[in-house]
Scaffold this motif. Sequence first.
Motif, PDB file in Angstrom:
ATOM      1  N   CYS A   3       0.828  -1.217   0.000  1.00 24.77           N
ATOM      2  CA  CYS A   3       0.000   0.000   0.000  1.00 24.77           C
ATOM      3  C   CYS A   3       0.856   1.257   0.000  1.00 24.77           C
ATOM      4  O   CYS A   3       0.543   2.236  -0.694  1.00 24.77           O
ATOM      5  CB  CYS A   3      -0.930  -0.004   1.218  1.00 24.77           C
ATOM      6  SG  CYS A   3      -2.260  -1.219   1.124  1.00 24.77           S
ATOM      7  N   ILE A   4       1.958   1.230   0.749  1.00 22.88           N
ATOM      8  CA  ILE A   4       2.848   2.390   0.800  1.00 22.88           C
ATOM      9  C   ILE A   4       3.475   2.646  -0.565  1.00 22.88           C
ATOM     10  O   ILE A   4       3.488   3.778  -1.070  1.00 22.88           O
ATOM     11  CB  ILE A   4       3.947   2.194   1.869  1.00 22.88           C
ATOM     12  CG1 ILE A   4       3.329   2.150   3.269  1.00 22.88           C
ATOM     13  CG2 ILE A   4       4.984   3.323   1.784  1.00 22.88           C
ATOM     14  CD1 ILE A   4       4.313   1.774   4.357  1.00 22.88           C
ATOM     15  N   ILE A   5       3.991   1.595  -1.187  1.00 25.33           N
ATOM     16  CA  ILE A   5       4.693   1.773  -2.464  1.00 25.33           C
ATOM     17  C   ILE A   5       3.714   2.147  -3.579  1.00 25.33           C
ATOM     18  O   ILE A   5       4.034   2.955  -4.461  1.00 25.33           O
ATOM     19  CB  ILE A   5       5.487   0.494  -2.827  1.00 25.33           C
ATOM     20  CG1 ILE A   5       6.640   0.825  -3.780  1.00 25.33           C
ATOM     21  CG2 ILE A   5       4.616  -0.584  -3.427  1.00 25.33           C
ATOM     22  CD1 ILE A   5       7.805   1.512  -3.164  1.00 25.33           C
ATOM     23  N   VAL A   6       2.500   1.597  -3.541  1.00 26.37           N
ATOM     24  CA  VAL A   6       1.492   1.929  -4.555  1.00 26.37           C
ATOM     25  C   VAL A   6       1.006   3.370  -4.377  1.00 26.37           C
ATOM     26  O   VAL A   6       0.842   4.110  -5.355  1.00 26.37           O
ATOM     27  CB  VAL A   6       0.307   0.934  -4.501  1.00 26.37           C
ATOM     28  CG1 VAL A   6      -0.870   1.438  -5.334  1.00 26.37           C
ATOM     29  CG2 VAL A   6       0.744  -0.431  -5.010  1.00 26.37           C
ATOM     30  N   ALA A   7       0.792   3.790  -3.119  1.00 26.10           N
ATOM     31  CA  ALA A   7       0.361   5.166  -2.851  1.00 26.10           C
ATOM     32  C   ALA A   7       1.417   6.162  -3.326  1.00 26.10           C
ATOM     33  O   ALA A   7       1.093   7.173  -3.975  1.00 26.10           O
ATOM     34  CB  ALA A   7       0.091   5.350  -1.365  1.00 26.10           C
ATOM     35  N   GLU A   8       2.681   5.850  -3.047  1.00 22.85           N
ATOM     36  CA  GLU A   8       3.771   6.729  -3.484  1.00 22.85           C
ATOM     37  C   GLU A   8       3.839   6.784  -5.012  1.00 22.85           C
ATOM     38  O   GLU A   8       4.042   7.837  -5.622  1.00 22.85           O
ATOM     39  CB  GLU A   8       5.089   6.224  -2.904  1.00 22.85           C
ATOM     40  CG  GLU A   8       6.296   7.093  -3.230  1.00 22.85           C
ATOM     41  CD  GLU A   8       7.152   6.498  -4.317  1.00 22.85           C
ATOM     42  OE1 GLU A   8       7.376   7.204  -5.324  1.00 22.85           O
ATOM     43  OE2 GLU A   8       7.596   5.347  -4.179  1.00 22.85           O
ATOM     44  N   GLY A   9       3.639   5.620  -5.662  1.00 19.78           N
ATOM     45  CA  GLY A   9       3.659   5.570  -7.123  1.00 19.78           C
ATOM     46  C   GLY A   9       2.524   6.355  -7.749  1.00 19.78           C
ATOM     47  O   GLY A   9       2.713   7.047  -8.754  1.00 19.78           O
ATOM     48  N   MET A  10       1.335   6.261  -7.150  1.00 25.48           N
ATOM     49  CA  MET A  10       0.188   7.003  -7.677  1.00 25.48           C
ATOM     50  C   MET A  10       0.405   8.505  -7.559  1.00 25.48           C
ATOM     51  O   MET A  10       0.102   9.264  -8.490  1.00 25.48           O
ATOM     52  CB  MET A  10      -1.081   6.587  -6.930  1.00 25.48           C
ATOM     53  CG  MET A  10      -1.553   5.172  -7.241  1.00 25.48           C
ATOM     54  SD  MET A  10      -3.039   4.714  -6.323  1.00 25.48           S
ATOM     55  CE  MET A  10      -4.252   5.839  -7.048  1.00 25.48           C
ATOM     56  N   ILE A  11       0.933   8.937  -6.435  1.00 19.27           N
ATOM     57  CA  ILE A  11       1.221  10.368  -6.249  1.00 19.27           C
ATOM     58  C   ILE A  11       2.238  10.832  -7.293  1.00 19.27           C
ATOM     59  O   ILE A  11       2.105  11.905  -7.888  1.00 19.27           O
ATOM     60  CB  ILE A  11       1.747  10.636  -4.826  1.00 19.27           C
ATOM     61  CG1 ILE A  11       0.649  10.358  -3.798  1.00 19.27           C
ATOM     62  CG2 ILE A  11       2.242  12.081  -4.688  1.00 19.27           C
ATOM     63  CD1 ILE A  11       1.128  10.378  -2.357  1.00 19.27           C
ATOM     64  N   ASP A  12       3.254   9.991  -7.550  1.00 22.03           N
ATOM     65  CA  ASP A  12       4.281  10.349  -8.520  1.00 22.03           C
ATOM     66  C   ASP A  12       3.703  10.401  -9.933  1.00 22.03           C
ATOM     67  O   ASP A  12       4.073  11.274 -10.738  1.00 22.03           O
ATOM     68  CB  ASP A  12       5.426   9.335  -8.464  1.00 22.03           C
ATOM     69  CG  ASP A  12       6.578   9.724  -9.364  1.00 22.03           C
ATOM     70  OD1 ASP A  12       6.980  10.900  -9.358  1.00 22.03           O
ATOM     71  OD2 ASP A  12       7.074   8.855 -10.101  1.00 22.03           O
ATOM     72  N   ASP A  13       2.794   9.478 -10.260  1.00 19.18           N
ATOM     73  CA  ASP A  13       2.189   9.472 -11.596  1.00 19.18           C
ATOM     74  C   ASP A  13       1.347  10.717 -11.855  1.00 19.18           C
ATOM     75  O   ASP A  13       1.207  11.152 -13.001  1.00 19.18           O
ATOM     76  CB  ASP A  13       1.327   8.214 -11.775  1.00 19.18           C
ATOM     77  CG  ASP A  13       2.162   6.979 -12.072  1.00 19.18           C
ATOM     78  OD1 ASP A  13       3.272   7.136 -12.604  1.00 19.18           O
ATOM     79  OD2 ASP A  13       1.699   5.861 -11.765  1.00 19.18           O
ATOM     80  N   VAL A  14       0.792  11.276 -10.795  1.00 20.98           N
ATOM     81  CA  VAL A  14      -0.054  12.460 -10.959  1.00 20.98           C
ATOM     82  C   VAL A  14       0.756  13.752 -10.831  1.00 20.98           C
ATOM     83  O   VAL A  14       0.640  14.670 -11.651  1.00 20.98           O
ATOM     84  CB  VAL A  14      -1.210  12.456  -9.937  1.00 20.98           C
ATOM     85  CG1 VAL A  14      -2.051  13.735 -10.082  1.00 20.98           C
ATOM     86  CG2 VAL A  14      -2.095  11.231 -10.129  1.00 20.98           C
ATOM     87  N   PHE A  15       1.615  13.830  -9.799  1.00 21.00           N
ATOM     88  CA  PHE A  15       2.293  15.096  -9.487  1.00 21.00           C
ATOM     89  C   PHE A  15       3.791  15.093  -9.800  1.00 21.00           C
ATOM     90  O   PHE A  15       4.425  16.138  -9.747  1.00 21.00           O
ATOM     91  CB  PHE A  15       2.095  15.439  -8.004  1.00 21.00           C
ATOM     92  CG  PHE A  15       0.656  15.585  -7.612  1.00 21.00           C
ATOM     93  CD1 PHE A  15      -0.075  16.701  -7.988  1.00 21.00           C
ATOM     94  CD2 PHE A  15       0.022  14.600  -6.863  1.00 21.00           C
ATOM     95  CE1 PHE A  15      -1.406  16.830  -7.626  1.00 21.00           C
ATOM     96  CE2 PHE A  15      -1.313  14.728  -6.497  1.00 21.00           C
ATOM     97  CZ  PHE A  15      -2.029  15.840  -6.883  1.00 21.00           C
ATOM     98  N   GLU A  16       4.383  13.929 -10.063  1.00 21.87           N
ATOM     99  CA  GLU A  16       5.813  13.783 -10.348  1.00 21.87           C
ATOM    100  C   GLU A  16       6.684  14.208  -9.160  1.00 21.87           C
ATOM    101  O   GLU A  16       7.055  15.378  -9.022  1.00 21.87           O
ATOM    102  CB  GLU A  16       6.206  14.567 -11.605  1.00 21.87           C
ATOM    103  CG  GLU A  16       7.561  14.114 -12.139  1.00 21.87           C
ATOM    104  CD  GLU A  16       7.817  14.580 -13.566  1.00 21.87           C
ATOM    105  OE1 GLU A  16       8.988  14.583 -13.961  1.00 21.87           O
ATOM    106  OE2 GLU A  16       6.849  14.930 -14.277  1.00 21.87           O
ATOM    107  N   LEU A  17       7.027  13.238  -8.348  1.00 19.43           N
ATOM    108  CA  LEU A  17       7.856  13.461  -7.162  1.00 19.43           C
ATOM    109  C   LEU A  17       9.327  13.600  -7.560  1.00 19.43           C
ATOM    110  O   LEU A  17       9.747  13.160  -8.631  1.00 19.43           O
ATOM    111  CB  LEU A  17       7.701  12.294  -6.187  1.00 19.43           C
ATOM    112  CG  LEU A  17       6.294  12.029  -5.637  1.00 19.43           C
ATOM    113  CD1 LEU A  17       6.298  10.763  -4.793  1.00 19.43           C
ATOM    114  CD2 LEU A  17       5.816  13.211  -4.803  1.00 19.43           C
ATOM    115  N   SER A  18      10.107  14.172  -6.667  1.00 13.79           N
ATOM    116  CA  SER A  18      11.554  14.267  -6.873  1.00 13.79           C
ATOM    117  C   SER A  18      12.187  12.916  -6.548  1.00 13.79           C
ATOM    118  O   SER A  18      11.582  12.090  -5.853  1.00 13.79           O
ATOM    119  CB  SER A  18      12.140  15.348  -5.962  1.00 13.79           C
ATOM    120  OG  SER A  18      12.055  14.936  -4.601  1.00 13.79           O
TER     121      SER A  18
END
Length: 364
Positions: free
Chosen positions: A83-98
């Motif tokens: 859940c942690i890795i998927v949540a982080e991936g979804m946020i990155d797909d939408v907002f593009e994390l550093s």
Amino acid sequence: MKFEIIVSLFATMIISAVLTPFVRRFAFQIGAVDKPNQRRVNKVPMPTLGGLAIFIAFTFSTMFLLRDQMPTQQLWGLFGGECIIVAEGMIDDVFELSPKQKILGQLLAALEVYFVAGVKMRYLTLPFIGVWHFGWLALPITLLWIVAIVNAINLIDGLDGLATGVSIIALTTTGITGLFFLNVANTWVAIMIFALVAAMLGFLPYNFFPARIYLGDTGAQFIGFMIACFSLYGLKNVTFISVVIPVIILGVPITDTVYAMIRRILNRQPISHADKHHLHHRLMQLGLTHRQTVLVIYGIALIFSFISLLYPLSTIWGSVLLTIAILVGLELFVEAIGLVGSNRQPLLHWINRVVQKLTSKNSD
């Protein structure tokens, strides 16, 4: 394998295939879209977030269809990290994390499975040396392994169906190896591996060239995270052979990652610096089409997988010689396609000098 398990795996594949079009629409709605630019190969906006369909299908399979095969603590412990890795991936797909934010999310997921699910490497049995207990180093070694594999899978996700197909090959080989060669007592690990493979097979037709949806960071990081965890579960009784096998199985993403790091260090660039000199980029620059490049890399992944199956059948010395042969062959291939740079071919230059010396002596 029980008939019920086979039916459940088939159902998992169908669920993933049915879910993917809905996830595709959802990706457009929330803005998880890959827009064309100099670094991308897509010519039109492409929805990402495809990994969400794989995650949901896999979770439904392990939590319901195959629940009787799974130990409760490990199942829920892994689910927390997922859940942690998927949540982080979804946020990155939408907002593009550093890059730093991505690493932080990966470390949080790794810490969760280390302490809750018992995913850890405690000691290593080396040939001719004996057992080396890691002690306090178990935590950093485990975290490094998980983060490295996650980013290795993420790095090869550059062409339609590439990361999905290579991961299917790697996971299938891992499951077979765990069942038949490494004597892993926990057969649930292999069943969970095949459940993930089934979910990815249902997704692959939408992801293969020409793709209708990408894995996104959601999928690439989730798959890499699960591969890392599965390999560590298989390394409970860690020996030289059981360490080498998953490394060989993951030969394609690991090779691409290692040589990308070497290339960037030699060019005095940051490790996180993006470029278009990865394995798939180089093959396309040599004249292969998009589809041909993906199929060639599938073939390379299959070669690595077949080689990995030789290790359990070999003696220690045979495994050492096999490893040396793989490293030499890999270096020749990397230099031949210019993965580090067309002007950086030390082994090929050395072989050329030796051949020239031998031919000049013969001519005399």
